[in-house]
Design an enzyme around this catalytic site. Structure first.
Site, PDB file in Angstrom:
ATOM      1  N   SER A  89       9.205   2.986  -3.194  1.00  0.00           N
ATOM      2  CA  SER A  89      10.075   2.067  -2.457  1.00  0.00           C
ATOM      3  C   SER A  89      11.395   1.977  -3.206  1.00  0.00           C
ATOM      4  O   SER A  89      11.405   1.760  -4.423  1.00  0.00           O
ATOM      5  CB  SER A  89       9.452   0.675  -2.351  1.00  0.00           C
ATOM      6  OG  SER A  89       8.457   0.629  -1.365  1.00  0.00           O
ATOM      7  N   GLU A 119       2.641   5.438   1.326  1.00  0.00           N
ATOM      8  CA  GLU A 119       3.757   5.093   0.441  1.00  0.00           C
ATOM      9  C   GLU A 119       3.556   5.619  -0.977  1.00  0.00           C
ATOM     10  O   GLU A 119       2.484   5.481  -1.553  1.00  0.00           O
ATOM     11  CB  GLU A 119       3.926   3.577   0.388  1.00  0.00           C
ATOM     12  CG  GLU A 119       5.057   3.119  -0.534  1.00  0.00           C
ATOM     13  CD  GLU A 119       4.913   1.684  -0.991  1.00  0.00           C
ATOM     14  OE1 GLU A 119       5.480   1.360  -2.044  1.00  0.00           O
ATOM     15  OE2 GLU A 119       4.224   0.895  -0.318  1.00  0.00           O
ATOM     16  N   ARG A 146      -4.891   2.195  -4.921  1.00  0.00           N
ATOM     17  CA  ARG A 146      -4.566   0.787  -5.217  1.00  0.00           C
ATOM     18  C   ARG A 146      -5.414   0.328  -6.398  1.00  0.00           C
ATOM     19  O   ARG A 146      -6.600   0.035  -6.229  1.00  0.00           O
ATOM     20  CB  ARG A 146      -4.813  -0.086  -3.983  1.00  0.00           C
ATOM     21  CG  ARG A 146      -4.150  -1.448  -4.040  1.00  0.00           C
ATOM     22  CD  ARG A 146      -4.479  -2.254  -2.794  1.00  0.00           C
ATOM     23  NE  ARG A 146      -4.021  -1.610  -1.588  1.00  0.00           N
ATOM     24  CZ  ARG A 146      -2.814  -1.787  -1.052  1.00  0.00           C
ATOM     25  NH1 ARG A 146      -1.953  -2.587  -1.635  1.00  0.00           N
ATOM     26  NH2 ARG A 146      -2.470  -1.166   0.063  1.00  0.00           N
ATOM     27  N   ARG A 169      -1.363  -5.080 -11.879  1.00  0.00           N
ATOM     28  CA  ARG A 169      -1.312  -5.994 -10.735  1.00  0.00           C
ATOM     29  C   ARG A 169      -2.726  -6.410 -10.350  1.00  0.00           C
ATOM     30  O   ARG A 169      -3.634  -5.579 -10.297  1.00  0.00           O
ATOM     31  CB  ARG A 169      -0.623  -5.344  -9.535  1.00  0.00           C
ATOM     32  CG  ARG A 169       0.826  -4.965  -9.819  1.00  0.00           C
ATOM     33  CD  ARG A 169       1.508  -4.323  -8.631  1.00  0.00           C
ATOM     34  NE  ARG A 169       2.820  -3.804  -9.003  1.00  0.00           N
ATOM     35  CZ  ARG A 169       3.612  -3.123  -8.198  1.00  0.00           C
ATOM     36  NH1 ARG A 169       3.236  -2.867  -6.959  1.00  0.00           N
ATOM     37  NH2 ARG A 169       4.779  -2.687  -8.623  1.00  0.00           N
ATOM     38  N   ARG A 226      -0.127   8.033  -7.718  1.00  0.00           N
ATOM     39  CA  ARG A 226      -0.089   8.477  -6.326  1.00  0.00           C
ATOM     40  C   ARG A 226       0.454   9.898  -6.213  1.00  0.00           C
ATOM     41  O   ARG A 226       0.048  10.647  -5.324  1.00  0.00           O
ATOM     42  CB  ARG A 226       0.714   7.499  -5.474  1.00  0.00           C
ATOM     43  CG  ARG A 226       0.030   6.143  -5.336  1.00  0.00           C
ATOM     44  CD  ARG A 226       0.601   5.293  -4.236  1.00  0.00           C
ATOM     45  NE  ARG A 226      -0.109   4.015  -4.145  1.00  0.00           N
ATOM     46  CZ  ARG A 226       0.005   3.152  -3.148  1.00  0.00           C
ATOM     47  NH1 ARG A 226       0.836   3.417  -2.138  1.00  0.00           N
ATOM     48  NH2 ARG A 226      -0.681   2.026  -3.143  1.00  0.00           N
TER      49      ARG A 226
END
Length: 428
Positions: free
Chosen positions: A352, A349, A277, A262, A391
């Site tokens: 999801s 987070e 990130r 990403r 993560r």
């Protein structure tokens, strides 16, 4: 993609629901685009009908031995007009479709209404954050002390937002992915898949990443381009693209471990330190393709599967129901799992889990035959992280750190590390 019938039958209601999702629905623009499409369609249909009528008249005249040249000339003229009208219709349909493609999914009635993450609703917590008798280090410092996490080397190889893992942390990262795959396939009943990490534009359109999120994708210079997958959700969900499933073929429960890519467009200045990130990371992704009546029970089950990962890794977390203004583009309802990070003294987070209902299915033309009606209908798709490997590594390092900088390995991971109970610096 939203249901066109719902837009026609309850335009004001759809507009209100989109507003709750922070989407400014331009009613006048939509009505103008729809009116243009409708007018073009009516003109094309009228010309087609007239051309068919004249063509029949040509045949009738010839069968009687009459001069049909004037009718033939009229047919040719009508054909030219029809070609122009069909081109205008195609242009009007494309303009309308492009506008519809920008619209997010509508939220399920159970989703809390809100503007942003501050309006999300905590559902439950598991585990208690550990109380440390020493100064807590973040994962970057821990990785440096273990001589196993190198950002400078990665920057030289690729640039910012990359990392090189070595030795014990490389093994731990691999162990986490293998542990998750084994758990989901052996205990939760998922089918493991290996999927392409380069996909085409149609595939990204099907799950909703294109055209709206083009700036966040990495693409090759080919014409047309290939795209690096932002998540295994993209290829896995597209297993259903263009297919009509019989009821006996459903559900599909799929899992894949991939690298994810990403650009993180719009995230400049956010989480610039460490692995939270990055442009490249790894994730174990869960995807469900199900009959509509089963999708919300499946959402609860999938969320529980992701929670089991965190519980077995002995990581405190909480489950949060995202509000209307904070959900992803394709989601009708989303639960976020947020893991406790001691260095930040807050939950972040790590997964999801979303039910997209028929939103992606309409874009992909993915359907099932409803036994109750015998008719093809859009099926439902769901996806969730089970979980983000990087993560999870961060959370394990920070929550299980020792005063000497070593890391206690959770029991669930020890079989994947040859029984090792601790990870320490080389020579330590």
């Amino acid at each position: 993609m939203l249901d066109p019938r719902q837009l026609k039958q309850d335009l004001s209601g759809v507009a209100a629901q989109l507003q709750a999702r922070n989407y400014a629905f331009d009613l006048e623009r939509f009505q103008a685009l729809e009116a243009a499409r409708h007018d073009c369609q009516r003109r094309a249909e009228k010309l087609q009908a007239e051309r068919n009528r004249v063509s029949k008249a040509v045949g009738a005249a010839k069968s009687k031995g009459e001069d049909a040249q004037a009718l033939i000339d009229s047919t040719a003229e009508l054909g030219a007009q029809l070609k122009t009208a069909q081109a205008a219709l195609s242009e009007a349909q494309t303009a309308l479709q492009q506008y519809l493609d920008e619209m997010p999914n509508l939220a399920h009635e159970s989703v809390p209404v809100g503007r942003d993450e501050n309006d999300n609703a905590e559902v439950r917590r598991w585990g208690e954050p550990r109380e440390f008798a020493f100064a807590v280090r973040d994962h970057v410092d821990l990785g440096a002390s273990l001589q196993a996490m190198d950002y400078e080397l990665a920057a030289g190889l690729a640039g910012a937002r990359f990392v090189v893992l070595r030795g014990g942390l490389a093994r731990l990262h691999r162990a986490l992915a293998q542990f998750m795959l084994d758990l989901h396939t052996r205990e939760h009943g998922y089918e493991e898949c290996i999927v392409p990490m380069l996909v085409n534009e149609k595939t990204l359109y099907g799950t909703g990443q294109l055209p709206k999120f083009a700036d966040d994708q990495f693409a090759t210079a080919d014409v047309p381009p290939y795209y690096l997958v932002p998540t295994a959700e993209v290829p896995l969900t597209n297993f259903a693209a263009g297919r009509l499933f019989e009821a006996a073929e459903l559900p599909l429960h799929l899992v894949a471990h991939t690298a994810c890519f990403r650009r993180e467009a719009g995230s400049y200045g956010k989480d610039t330190r460490g692995m939270i990130r990055q442009h490249q990371f790894e994730k174990v992704e869960l995807v469900h393709i199900v009959a509509p009546a089963d999708s919300y029970a499946t959402l609860e089950a999938m969320t529980g599967h992701a929670e089991t990962v965190l519980q077995l890794l002995e990581l405190p977390y909480r489950v949060v129901a995202l509000c209307t203004g904070d959900m992803g583009f394709a989601a009708a309802k989303t639960y976020d799992l947020e893991v406790w990070l001691p260095s930040q003294n807050k939950y972040r987070e790590i997964s999801s889990c979303s039910n997209c209902e028929a939103f992606q299915a309409r874009r992909m033309k993915a359907r099932w035959r409803n036994p109750a009606t015998g008719k093809p209908e859009p099926l439902h798709t769901l996806n969730g992280s089970g979980v983000a490997v990087g993560r999870a590594l961060v959370a394990v390092l920070e929550n299980h750190q020792e005063s000497d900088g070593g890391i206690r390995v959770p029991e669930a991971l020890r079989p994947y590390l040859g029984g090792d109970e601790f990870i320490r610096a080389a020579g330590g």
